[in-house]
Design a protein around this motif. Structure first.
Motif, PDB file in Angstrom:
ATOM      1  N   LYS A 169      -6.850  -1.150 -10.120  1.00 25.14           N
ATOM      2  CA  LYS A 169      -7.184  -0.693  -8.769  1.00 25.14           C
ATOM      3  C   LYS A 169      -6.299   0.491  -8.358  1.00 25.14           C
ATOM      4  O   LYS A 169      -5.307   0.805  -9.022  1.00 25.14           O
ATOM      5  N   VAL A 170      -6.685   1.107  -7.251  1.00 22.89           N
ATOM      6  CA  VAL A 170      -5.918   2.228  -6.706  1.00 22.89           C
ATOM      7  C   VAL A 170      -5.392   1.834  -5.333  1.00 22.89           C
ATOM      8  O   VAL A 170      -6.115   1.232  -4.544  1.00 22.89           O
ATOM      9  N   THR A 171      -4.125   2.134  -5.077  1.00 24.81           N
ATOM     10  CA  THR A 171      -3.616   1.934  -3.727  1.00 24.81           C
ATOM     11  C   THR A 171      -3.027   3.236  -3.211  1.00 24.81           C
ATOM     12  O   THR A 171      -2.545   4.064  -3.997  1.00 24.81           O
ATOM     13  N   LEU A 172      -3.115   3.416  -1.911  1.00 26.95           N
ATOM     14  CA  LEU A 172      -2.681   4.660  -1.299  1.00 26.95           C
ATOM     15  C   LEU A 172      -1.771   4.349  -0.121  1.00 26.95           C
ATOM     16  O   LEU A 172      -2.103   3.529   0.719  1.00 26.95           O
ATOM     17  N   ILE A 173      -0.624   4.982  -0.119  1.00 25.86           N
ATOM     18  CA  ILE A 173       0.289   4.847   1.021  1.00 25.86           C
ATOM     19  C   ILE A 173       0.556   6.251   1.519  1.00 25.86           C
ATOM     20  O   ILE A 173       0.924   7.135   0.733  1.00 25.86           O
ATOM     21  N   PRO A 211       1.847  10.469   7.944  1.00 22.84           N
ATOM     22  CA  PRO A 211       1.732  11.843   8.419  1.00 22.84           C
ATOM     23  C   PRO A 211       3.104  12.501   8.542  1.00 22.84           C
ATOM     24  O   PRO A 211       4.038  11.879   9.048  1.00 22.84           O
ATOM     25  N   GLY A 212       3.209  13.697   8.025  1.00 18.97           N
ATOM     26  CA  GLY A 212       4.470  14.432   8.112  1.00 18.97           C
ATOM     27  C   GLY A 212       5.487  14.049   7.045  1.00 18.97           C
ATOM     28  O   GLY A 212       6.506  14.721   6.898  1.00 18.97           O
ATOM     29  N   ARG A 213       5.242  12.978   6.308  1.00 17.66           N
ATOM     30  CA  ARG A 213       6.213  12.527   5.318  1.00 17.66           C
ATOM     31  C   ARG A 213       5.708  12.634   3.893  1.00 17.66           C
ATOM     32  O   ARG A 213       6.455  13.010   2.996  1.00 17.66           O
ATOM     33  N   GLY A 214       4.466  12.263   3.667  1.00 15.41           N
ATOM     34  CA  GLY A 214       3.956  12.356   2.304  1.00 15.41           C
ATOM     35  C   GLY A 214       3.030  11.222   1.930  1.00 15.41           C
ATOM     36  O   GLY A 214       2.686  10.378   2.758  1.00 15.41           O
ATOM     37  N   THR A 215       2.659  11.245   0.670  1.00 10.23           N
ATOM     38  CA  THR A 215       1.619  10.346   0.171  1.00 10.23           C
ATOM     39  C   THR A 215       1.994   9.827  -1.209  1.00 10.23           C
ATOM     40  O   THR A 215       2.555  10.573  -2.023  1.00 10.23           O
ATOM     41  N   THR A 216       1.687   8.578  -1.441  1.00  8.16           N
ATOM     42  CA  THR A 216       1.831   8.018  -2.787  1.00  8.16           C
ATOM     43  C   THR A 216       0.517   7.369  -3.186  1.00  8.16           C
ATOM     44  O   THR A 216      -0.009   6.528  -2.454  1.00  8.16           O
ATOM     45  N   ILE A 217      -0.013   7.790  -4.308  1.00 10.22           N
ATOM     46  CA  ILE A 217      -1.229   7.166  -4.836  1.00 10.22           C
ATOM     47  C   ILE A 217      -0.857   6.461  -6.131  1.00 10.22           C
ATOM     48  O   ILE A 217      -0.199   7.060  -6.997  1.00 10.22           O
TER      49      ILE A 217
END
Ligand SMILES: Nc1ncnc2c1ncn2[C@@H]1O[C@H](COP(=O)(O)OP(=O)(O)OP(=O)(O)O)[C@@H](O)[C@H]1O
Ligand SMILES: [Mg+2]
Length: 184
Positions: free
Chosen positions: A85-89, A92-98
């Motif tokens: 599966k894929v999870t996304l965190i 806003p203004g800080r970043g993204t982890t996929i």
């Protein structure tokens, strides 16, 4: 079937579009729990909750040139086909982890593919963005860091073709020394 390296190329484009200055790419192969985990972390503009909840839908995109965004839905499809599966965190203004998890031994798990080529190309093509690539397989760990390369290069550009091929060979050689039960 798409190689994992090509998914990484796609997902990192999102980080670049989001204005990231530092992108961490990780591949973790764990044969004990039969998993292969890919993660891309960036310090770009991030997404609000509403956007983040919509991105796995191919009909959601902030693209203006085409009405569907495919990067994340394709990765999600690929992981799910291989029992993961894929999870996304995202903040806003800080970043993204996929993070995408695949079952390592699954017959439909895509091969890792040419990560040395992809990582060296994105590092060379985006000289003002820093990239790390950490690949672990059991006890073996290799970490590439474009900041270290730039430090050694001083006034030579990381985007020079000979530097890109040097980085590609360096990464490939290091990964070659890995003991991978299922060398692909
Ligand atoms: N790392 C990220 N930081 C901020 N926003 C992101 C990030 N990744 C994805 N997004 C948002 O999610 C949307 C969907 O991403 P996705 O990769 O699925 O499609 P796309 O980038 O729009 O199109 P394509 O990948 O097909 O070129 C993007 O348009 C963007 O708004
Ligand atoms: Mg995209």
């Amino acid at each position: 079937m798409k190689e994992i390296a090509l998914h990484i190329l796609d997902i990192v484009q999102n980080s670049i579009s989001a204005g990231a200055t530092l992108v961490h790419i990780g591949i973790m192969e764990n044969l004990k729990d039969d998993s292969l985990t890919v993660s891309i972390n960036d310090n770009g503009q991030g997404m609000d909750k509403e956007t983040a909840s919509k991105v796995s839908d191919p009909f959601f995109t902030s693209r203006t040139t085409r009405k569907v965004g495919l990067g994340i839905p394709l990765l999600k499809h690929s992981a799910e086909q291989a029992g993961g599966k894929v999870t996304l965190i995202s903040e806003p203004g800080r970043g993204t982890t996929i993070t995408a998890v695949f079952r390592h031994s699954h017959i439909d798990r895509p091969p890792v593919g040419d990560t040395p080529g992809v990582v060296s190309l994105i590092a060379g093509a985006n000289p003002h963005i820093d990239f790390t690539y950490r690949h672990s397989a059991g006890e073996d760990v290799y970490v590439f860091d474009s900041r270290e390369i730039k430090e050694v290069l001083e006034d030579i550009s990381i985007g020079e073709p000979r530097i890109i091929s040097y980085m590609k060979e360096m990464i490939a050689e290091n990964l070659n020394g890995f003991f991978l039960a299922g060398k692909e």
